[in-house]
Design a protein around this motif. Structure first.
Motif, PDB file in Angstrom:
ATOM      1  N   VAL A  54       0.836  -1.202   0.000  1.00 43.16           N
ATOM      2  CA  VAL A  54       0.000   0.000   0.000  1.00 43.16           C
ATOM      3  C   VAL A  54       0.872   1.254   0.000  1.00 43.16           C
ATOM      4  N   LEU A  55       1.921   1.264   0.811  1.00 46.55           N
ATOM      5  CA  LEU A  55       2.821   2.419   0.830  1.00 46.55           C
ATOM      6  C   LEU A  55       3.514   2.592  -0.519  1.00 46.55           C
ATOM      7  N   PHE A  56       3.850   1.476  -1.152  1.00 43.82           N
ATOM      8  CA  PHE A  56       4.434   1.529  -2.487  1.00 43.82           C
ATOM      9  C   PHE A  56       3.452   2.162  -3.470  1.00 43.82           C
ATOM     10  N   ILE A  57       2.173   1.772  -3.381  1.00 43.34           N
ATOM     11  CA  ILE A  57       1.155   2.356  -4.258  1.00 43.34           C
ATOM     12  C   ILE A  57       1.011   3.845  -3.986  1.00 43.34           C
ATOM     13  N   VAL A  58       1.032   4.223  -2.706  1.00 46.77           N
ATOM     14  CA  VAL A  58       0.934   5.645  -2.342  1.00 46.77           C
ATOM     15  C   VAL A  58       2.094   6.421  -2.948  1.00 46.77           C
ATOM     16  N   LEU A  59       3.295   5.869  -2.831  1.00 49.96           N
ATOM     17  CA  LEU A  59       4.465   6.537  -3.393  1.00 49.96           C
ATOM     18  C   LEU A  59       4.323   6.698  -4.901  1.00 49.96           C
ATOM     19  N   CYS A  60       3.861   5.640  -5.572  1.00 51.67           N
ATOM     20  CA  CYS A  60       3.656   5.721  -7.022  1.00 51.67           C
ATOM     21  C   CYS A  60       2.631   6.800  -7.365  1.00 51.67           C
ATOM     22  N   SER A  61       1.572   6.883  -6.553  1.00 53.93           N
ATOM     23  CA  SER A  61       0.524   7.869  -6.808  1.00 53.93           C
ATOM     24  C   SER A  61       1.052   9.286  -6.655  1.00 53.93           C
ATOM     25  N   MET A 113       8.444   6.078 -15.405  1.00 53.83           N
ATOM     26  CA  MET A 113       8.477   5.913 -13.953  1.00 53.83           C
ATOM     27  C   MET A 113       8.692   4.452 -13.575  1.00 53.83           C
ATOM     28  N   TRP A 114       8.080   3.520 -14.319  1.00 48.93           N
ATOM     29  CA  TRP A 114       8.274   2.111 -14.006  1.00 48.93           C
ATOM     30  C   TRP A 114       9.726   1.702 -14.234  1.00 48.93           C
ATOM     31  N   ALA A 115      10.381   2.294 -15.213  1.00 47.46           N
ATOM     32  CA  ALA A 115      11.788   1.971 -15.462  1.00 47.46           C
ATOM     33  C   ALA A 115      12.635   2.293 -14.229  1.00 47.46           C
ATOM     34  N   GLY A 137      10.147 -12.197  -1.287  1.00 43.87           N
ATOM     35  CA  GLY A 137       9.390 -13.329  -1.790  1.00 43.87           C
ATOM     36  C   GLY A 137       8.275 -12.993  -2.761  1.00 43.87           C
ATOM     37  N   TYR A 138       8.075 -11.716  -3.075  1.00 41.01           N
ATOM     38  CA  TYR A 138       6.990 -11.335  -3.977  1.00 41.01           C
ATOM     39  C   TYR A 138       7.367 -11.559  -5.438  1.00 41.01           C
ATOM     40  N   GLU A 139       6.390 -12.056  -6.191  1.00 34.94           N
ATOM     41  CA  GLU A 139       6.588 -12.217  -7.631  1.00 34.94           C
ATOM     42  C   GLU A 139       6.694 -10.838  -8.306  1.00 34.94           C
ATOM     43  N   PRO A 140       7.587 -10.688  -9.278  1.00 32.64           N
ATOM     44  CA  PRO A 140       7.681  -9.419 -10.004  1.00 32.64           C
ATOM     45  C   PRO A 140       6.363  -9.006 -10.662  1.00 32.64           C
ATOM     46  N   SER A 141       5.580  -9.991 -11.123  1.00 33.29           N
ATOM     47  CA  SER A 141       4.305  -9.656 -11.764  1.00 33.29           C
ATOM     48  C   SER A 141       3.344  -8.995 -10.780  1.00 33.29           C
ATOM     49  N   PHE A 142       3.401  -9.395  -9.500  1.00 31.44           N
ATOM     50  CA  PHE A 142       2.526  -8.791  -8.502  1.00 31.44           C
ATOM     51  C   PHE A 142       2.927  -7.340  -8.227  1.00 31.44           C
ATOM     52  N   ILE A 143       4.210  -7.081  -8.140  1.00 28.27           N
ATOM     53  CA  ILE A 143       4.687  -5.708  -7.918  1.00 28.27           C
ATOM     54  C   ILE A 143       4.359  -4.847  -9.135  1.00 28.27           C
ATOM     55  N   GLN A 144       4.459  -5.428 -10.302  1.00 29.61           N
ATOM     56  CA  GLN A 144       4.093  -4.714 -11.521  1.00 29.61           C
ATOM     57  C   GLN A 144       2.606  -4.353 -11.494  1.00 29.61           C
ATOM     58  N   GLY A 145       1.769  -5.274 -11.004  1.00 27.98           N
ATOM     59  CA  GLY A 145       0.344  -4.989 -10.879  1.00 27.98           C
ATOM     60  C   GLY A 145       0.072  -3.895  -9.864  1.00 27.98           C
ATOM     61  N   ALA A 146       0.800  -3.913  -8.749  1.00 26.14           N
ATOM     62  CA  ALA A 146       0.632  -2.863  -7.733  1.00 26.14           C
ATOM     63  C   ALA A 146       1.013  -1.503  -8.302  1.00 26.14           C
ATOM     64  N   PHE A 147       2.047  -1.478  -9.121  1.00 29.48           N
ATOM     65  CA  PHE A 147       2.458  -0.216  -9.753  1.00 29.48           C
ATOM     66  C   PHE A 147       1.344   0.364 -10.617  1.00 29.48           C
ATOM     67  N   ARG A 148       0.608  -0.496 -11.298  1.00 33.91           N
ATOM     68  CA  ARG A 148      -0.475  -0.023 -12.167  1.00 33.91           C
ATOM     69  C   ARG A 148      -1.502   0.796 -11.381  1.00 33.91           C
ATOM     70  N   VAL A 149      -1.775   0.372 -10.147  1.00 34.91           N
ATOM     71  CA  VAL A 149      -2.763   1.067  -9.330  1.00 34.91           C
ATOM     72  C   VAL A 149      -2.325   2.507  -9.075  1.00 34.91           C
ATOM     73  N   GLY A 150      -1.083   2.667  -8.653  1.00 36.31           N
ATOM     74  CA  GLY A 150      -0.593   4.008  -8.349  1.00 36.31           C
ATOM     75  C   GLY A 150      -0.274   4.835  -9.566  1.00 36.31           C
ATOM     76  N   ASP A 151      -0.116   4.179 -10.712  1.00 35.55           N
ATOM     77  CA  ASP A 151       0.326   4.885 -11.916  1.00 35.55           C
ATOM     78  C   ASP A 151      -0.797   5.638 -12.616  1.00 35.55           C
ATOM     79  N   SER A 152      -2.059   5.306 -12.337  1.00 39.31           N
ATOM     80  CA  SER A 152      -3.153   5.876 -13.133  1.00 39.31           C
ATOM     81  C   SER A 152      -4.042   6.867 -12.395  1.00 39.31           C
TER      82      SER A 152
END
Length: 552
Positions: free
Chosen positions: A431-438, A450-452, A466-481
């Motif tokens: 959630v904090l990661f999403i907030v930072l992205c936002s 920004m994703w780069a 232990g998190y899959e990269p695809s999950f972190i990529q999905g979390a980034f999408r939330v904060g990116d838009s």
């Protein structure tokens, strides 16, 4: 809930949004605002350069120094590139061609006829949800969605007897706040996947245990998100935005301001009337702007049939041209993702649909007498985009300075490292990661850019947890838009403001922010909840992509 309580809640929301609007409108006019931001950035980067500030951009071999504007190098850069910064401003190559084509489609009456055809048999209550779905799916057109969808939604609402400003706002909000998701894979998915793959190799443990990343690694998450956000957008348009617009007494008709631009447009329209461009009743500028009469005339129906026939033939030609094995629109690998000439031709395809469709329709209905009318129609479009062309000059130079100086990278990296130093784990850290992205999205609206930067820091960091990269990529999408529709850094806000001022001549940045806030917070919360559900129930983000890595 009683009527009195609901009334008090509406009044409270209106007071809050009106307060946001008043506060935001205290900002200077966009041209003055971005001139001031340019000067502030110029001074800030110069001071940072004097103190030898550097930024360690992940993926680079050496620290990158912040460059100062008020230095010999900075002044030489500016004087040498002022024109290139303007002409190279990315939205110009998207906005200008599309608006030229839309000018043909709009002024011949093709757009209004097409929209009235669509909405004529559809119940009015369905329109907001249709706009929500079309807006969220609009990212398949890349940035063209910001130019195409809002005015089409505006016309559709007016044709259905609903408030056109509600459609305009809803179209822009759905296209922007839901930009990082879609019902189908897009070029953005391929771009994100390529960036993620490039950083996975930096940590051997992640490279050995992570699921492979490809353009559909977030597809299940995207599909769920797109449906929920589309429905949510429709609900907000219907239950929040349109009632508020009506309560504010915003005109349902365009308000002509006594300006030089209006006089020029009137002159072009008058010239068109003299030459027969708008002679046919039921077509032309007035009809496309005054679409209360929903019923199509026989000549309009014939015009639409002819236009759709020609566009259908063109579609077959295009599909045949790209499907042949040796198609020049394929990339070197014979495909279309992540990049290819076909994806680079999106603007051309959109231009062709509106220009050819409008021309064929106009010829059939008599709105166009010959090809010589086309430049007159485009001229009307140029007059309408004059304010955007002027603002693009200062905005293009501001963004160029922001990137050239390195301040944008510095803000992103410092923000990412701050979260990394907090040593958080669990969904709270996500959630904090999403907030930072936002927050960073308010300053850096390029999702791939920004994703780069973020991926290079957070994919390895969360991967070690232990998190899959695809999950972190999905979390980034939330904060990116979600927040990109309330930041003045979004260059398409200028285009949107131009449309909005047709009905609210005194609208400013604060007006846009207040109109968009009802979307931002619900979108952000709903999208985060969807991500939490995937996390909590260990649902796959896409085919073969989970939440946590299976580490031996």
């Amino acid at each position: 809930m009683s009527v009195d309580v609901e009334s008090k809640q509406r009044k409270g929301m209106d007071r809050f949004l009106n307060g946001v609007e008043r506060l935001g409108n205290k900002l200077p006019e966009p041209f003055t605002l971005f001139t001031a931001l340019f000067l502030i950035t110029a001074v800030a980067c110069t001071i940072m350069a004097w103190f030898n500030v550097v930024v360690d951009v992940p993926g680079t071999d050496e620290p990158t120094p912040i460059k100062g504007f008020f230095t010999g190098e900075g002044l030489a850069w500016f004087t040498s590139n002022i024109g290139e910064n303007y002409i190279g401003f990315p939205p110009l190559k998207t906005v200008v061609p599309i608006l030229l084509a839309i000018a043909i489609a709009e002024q011949t009456g093709f757009l209004s006829a097409m929209i009235r055809k669509v909405v004529g048999s559809a119940p009015g209550w369905l329109l907001p949800y249709a706009v929500g779905f079309i807006g969220v799916a609009g990212s398949i057109m890349a940035d063209s969605a910001f130019v195409v969808i809002p005015p089409l939604a505006m016309i559709a609402f007016k044709a259905a007897g609903r408030h056109p400003v509600a459609g305009l706002i809803g179209g822009f909000a759905a296209a922007g706040a839901g930009y990082s998701t879609n019902f189908v894979p897009t070029s953005l998915d391929a771009l994100f996947a390529g960036i993620t793959n490039s950083v996975i190799t930096t940590v051997p443990m992640i490279e050995q245990n992570a699921d492979p990343i490809n353009p559909v690694s977030n597809y299940f998450f995207n599909l769920a998100s797109a449906f929920v956000l589309a429905i949510l957008a429709g609900f907000i348009i219907d239950k929040v935005v349109e009632p508020q617009v009506n309560r504010l007494g915003i005109s349902r008709d365009e308000i002509k301001e006594p300006t030089g631009l209006t006089e020029e447009l009137d002159a072009i329209v008058d010239e068109g009337e003299d030459t027969g461009i708008y002679a046919q009743r039921g077509t032309g500028v007035e009809q496309s702007r005054e679409v209360e009469d929903h019923k199509l005339t026989d000549i309009e129906k014939k015009g639409l049939r002819r236009a759709f026939l020609v566009l259908g033939i063109l579609a077959v030609v295009v599909i045949a041209a790209i499907l042949v094995p040796a198609s020049p629109w394929r990339n070197e690998d014979g495909g279309f993702l992540p990049k290819s000439p076909l994806l680079d031709s999106i603007v051309f395809l959109v231009f062709t649909v509106f220009a050819v469709g409008g021309y064929v329709y106009g010829k059939k209905t008599g709105a166009i007498t010959g090809y010589r009318d086309v430049p007159k129609l485009m001229g009307g479009g140029i007059v309408g985009m004059t304010s955007f062309l002027v603002l693009a000059f200062v905005l293009g130079n501001f963004i160029a300075l922001f990137n050239w100086s390195g301040i944008g990278s510095w803000i992103a990296v410092e923000g990412a490292e701050l979260l990394e130093r907090m040593h958080l784990s669990g969904f709270g850290a996500i959630v904090l990661f999403i907030v930072l992205c936002s927050i960073l999205n308010l300053f850096i609206i390029s999702g791939s850019g920004m994703w780069a930067i973020m991926a290079a820091v957070f994919v390895p960091m969360f991967g070690l947890l232990g998190y899959e990269p695809s999950f972190i990529q999905g979390a980034f999408r939330v904060g990116d838009s979600a927040t990109q529709i309330i930041t003045p850094m979004n260059p398409y806000m200028i285009v949107f403001l131009g449309f909005l001022r047709r009905y609210e001549p005194k609208a400013g940045m604060g007006t846009i922010i207040s109109r968009m806030l009802p979307f931002v917070i619900p979108f952000w919360i709903a999208w985060t909840v969807i991500l939490f559900i995937f996390f909590q129930f260990d649902l796959p983000m896409g085919p073969g992509n989970g939440i946590m890595m299976d580490i031996p």
